[in-house]
Write a protein that holds these residues in place. Structure first.
Motif, PDB file in Angstrom:
ATOM      1  N   UNK A   8      36.929  37.979  43.957  1.00  0.00           N
ATOM      2  CA  UNK A   8      36.183  36.956  43.223  1.00  0.00           C
ATOM      3  C   UNK A   8      36.709  35.608  43.673  1.00  0.00           C
ATOM      4  N   UNK A   9      35.829  34.796  44.240  1.00  0.00           N
ATOM      5  CA  UNK A   9      36.179  33.446  44.664  1.00  0.00           C
ATOM      6  C   UNK A   9      35.127  32.484  44.122  1.00  0.00           C
ATOM      7  N   UNK A  10      35.465  31.203  44.087  1.00  0.00           N
ATOM      8  CA  UNK A  10      34.570  30.213  43.481  1.00  0.00           C
ATOM      9  C   UNK A  10      34.304  29.074  44.456  1.00  0.00           C
ATOM     10  N   UNK A  11      33.031  28.882  44.809  1.00  0.00           N
ATOM     11  CA  UNK A  11      32.623  27.731  45.614  1.00  0.00           C
ATOM     12  C   UNK A  11      32.440  26.538  44.679  1.00  0.00           C
ATOM     13  N   UNK A  12      32.925  25.377  45.108  1.00  0.00           N
ATOM     14  CA  UNK A  12      32.888  24.168  44.283  1.00  0.00           C
ATOM     15  C   UNK A  12      32.269  23.036  45.094  1.00  0.00           C
ATOM     16  N   UNK A  33      29.829  28.006  42.149  1.00  0.00           N
ATOM     17  CA  UNK A  33      29.064  29.210  42.459  1.00  0.00           C
ATOM     18  C   UNK A  33      30.046  30.324  42.753  1.00  0.00           C
ATOM     19  N   UNK A  34      30.025  31.367  41.949  1.00  0.00           N
ATOM     20  CA  UNK A  34      31.001  32.447  42.081  1.00  0.00           C
ATOM     21  C   UNK A  34      30.505  33.489  43.081  1.00  0.00           C
ATOM     22  N   UNK A  35      31.425  33.957  43.905  1.00  0.00           N
ATOM     23  CA  UNK A  35      31.162  35.115  44.758  1.00  0.00           C
ATOM     24  C   UNK A  35      31.933  36.277  44.162  1.00  0.00           C
ATOM     25  N   UNK A  36      31.201  37.304  43.722  1.00  0.00           N
ATOM     26  CA  UNK A  36      31.795  38.514  43.149  1.00  0.00           C
ATOM     27  C   UNK A  36      31.483  39.674  44.076  1.00  0.00           C
ATOM     28  N   UNK A  37      32.551  40.315  44.566  1.00  0.00           N
ATOM     29  CA  UNK A  37      32.373  41.517  45.385  1.00  0.00           C
ATOM     30  C   UNK A  37      31.360  41.286  46.510  1.00  0.00           C
ATOM     31  N   UNK A  38      31.541  40.182  47.238  1.00  0.00           N
ATOM     32  CA  UNK A  38      30.736  39.845  48.415  1.00  0.00           C
ATOM     33  C   UNK A  38      29.272  39.535  48.107  1.00  0.00           C
ATOM     34  N   UNK A  39      28.987  39.088  46.870  1.00  0.00           N
ATOM     35  CA  UNK A  39      27.620  38.698  46.508  1.00  0.00           C
ATOM     36  C   UNK A  39      27.670  37.457  45.626  1.00  0.00           C
ATOM     37  N   UNK A 165      30.122  30.886  53.283  1.00  0.00           N
ATOM     38  CA  UNK A 165      31.368  31.655  53.350  1.00  0.00           C
ATOM     39  C   UNK A 165      31.072  33.120  53.642  1.00  0.00           C
ATOM     40  N   UNK A 166      30.080  33.687  52.981  1.00  0.00           N
ATOM     41  CA  UNK A 166      29.753  35.091  53.210  1.00  0.00           C
ATOM     42  C   UNK A 166      29.447  35.345  54.690  1.00  0.00           C
ATOM     43  N   UNK A 167      28.710  34.428  55.301  1.00  0.00           N
ATOM     44  CA  UNK A 167      28.348  34.576  56.720  1.00  0.00           C
ATOM     45  C   UNK A 167      29.557  34.372  57.630  1.00  0.00           C
TER      46      UNK A 167
END
Length: 198
Positions: A8-12, A33-39, A165-167
């Motif tokens: 779990x990471x957070x984009x700011x 915007x939170x990324x949870x488990x690669x989504x 980040x996901x990409x």
């Protein structure tokens, strides 16, 4: 498996009245915007009453006017919620050197704990991978075919940063052999120090 699987990471992202809090400028909007488990997961945003007029050149960039923030919460009111959402999670910025001084100043004035979180900077990740074209958030989103979002508004840019980040994370993992979020964070900072601005 993605480095972001099970994480779990957070984009700011922020919007401001100008370029530096050292010059008296302040936040007018913040978002996560939170990324949870690669989504992409939960998102949050708030306008912020800056305590000073928004210069026309800043309003021309983000479209936020004095009238829009007249009834917005104060920075102190927003600081606690933003700090809570960040927790001790890894934070993701596109050009953290711009956003962080504003966030640090807002949290300090509000008596909130400082952000000592690990930071991944997607600007550094993009520079490190190279390729044609600029590395602004809008240029990267267009080049990589990310879904369109309102540009220069904190929520749209936070969502785009999360998708970026996901990409880029997958590419750093497959092309550069990065094996952990800590390595990714370190690589993003190294690339900012070593790569020329574009």
């Amino acid at each position: 498996m993605s480095l972001l699987s099970g994480q779990r990471v957070v984009a700011v992202d922020t919007e401001t009245t100008g370029l530096s809090p050292a010059d008296g400028h302040a936040l007018v909007e913040g978002a996560t915007g939170t990324i949870d488990d690669a989504a992409l997961g939960e998102t949050w945003s708030s306008l912020i009453r800056p305590g000073r007029p928004i210069p026309p050149d800043a309003a021309a960039v983000h479209g936020i006017t004095d009238a829009m923030v007249a009834q917005a919460p104060s920075a102190e009111g927003v600081a606690a919620e933003l700090r809570r959402r960040c927790g001790d999670l890894t934070l993701v910025f596109h050009n953290a050197a711009f956003d962080l001084p504003f966030l640090i100043e807002m949290l300090r004035r509000a008596g909130q704990p400082p952000l000592l979180n690990p930071i991944i900077d997607t600007l550094g990740l993009a520079r490190g991978l190279g390729g044609p074209g600029g590395n602004s958030l809008g240029a990267l989103a267009a080049r990589l075919g990310l879904p369109p979002e309102p540009q220069h508004r904190a929520l749209g840019d936070a969502r785009t940063t999360a998708r970026l980040l996901l990409t880029l994370c997958d590419r750093w993992q497959s092309e550069r052999g990065v094996r952990s979020l800590a390595e990714l964070a370190a690589a993003s900072q190294d690339m900012l120090r070593m790569s020329p601005a574009r």
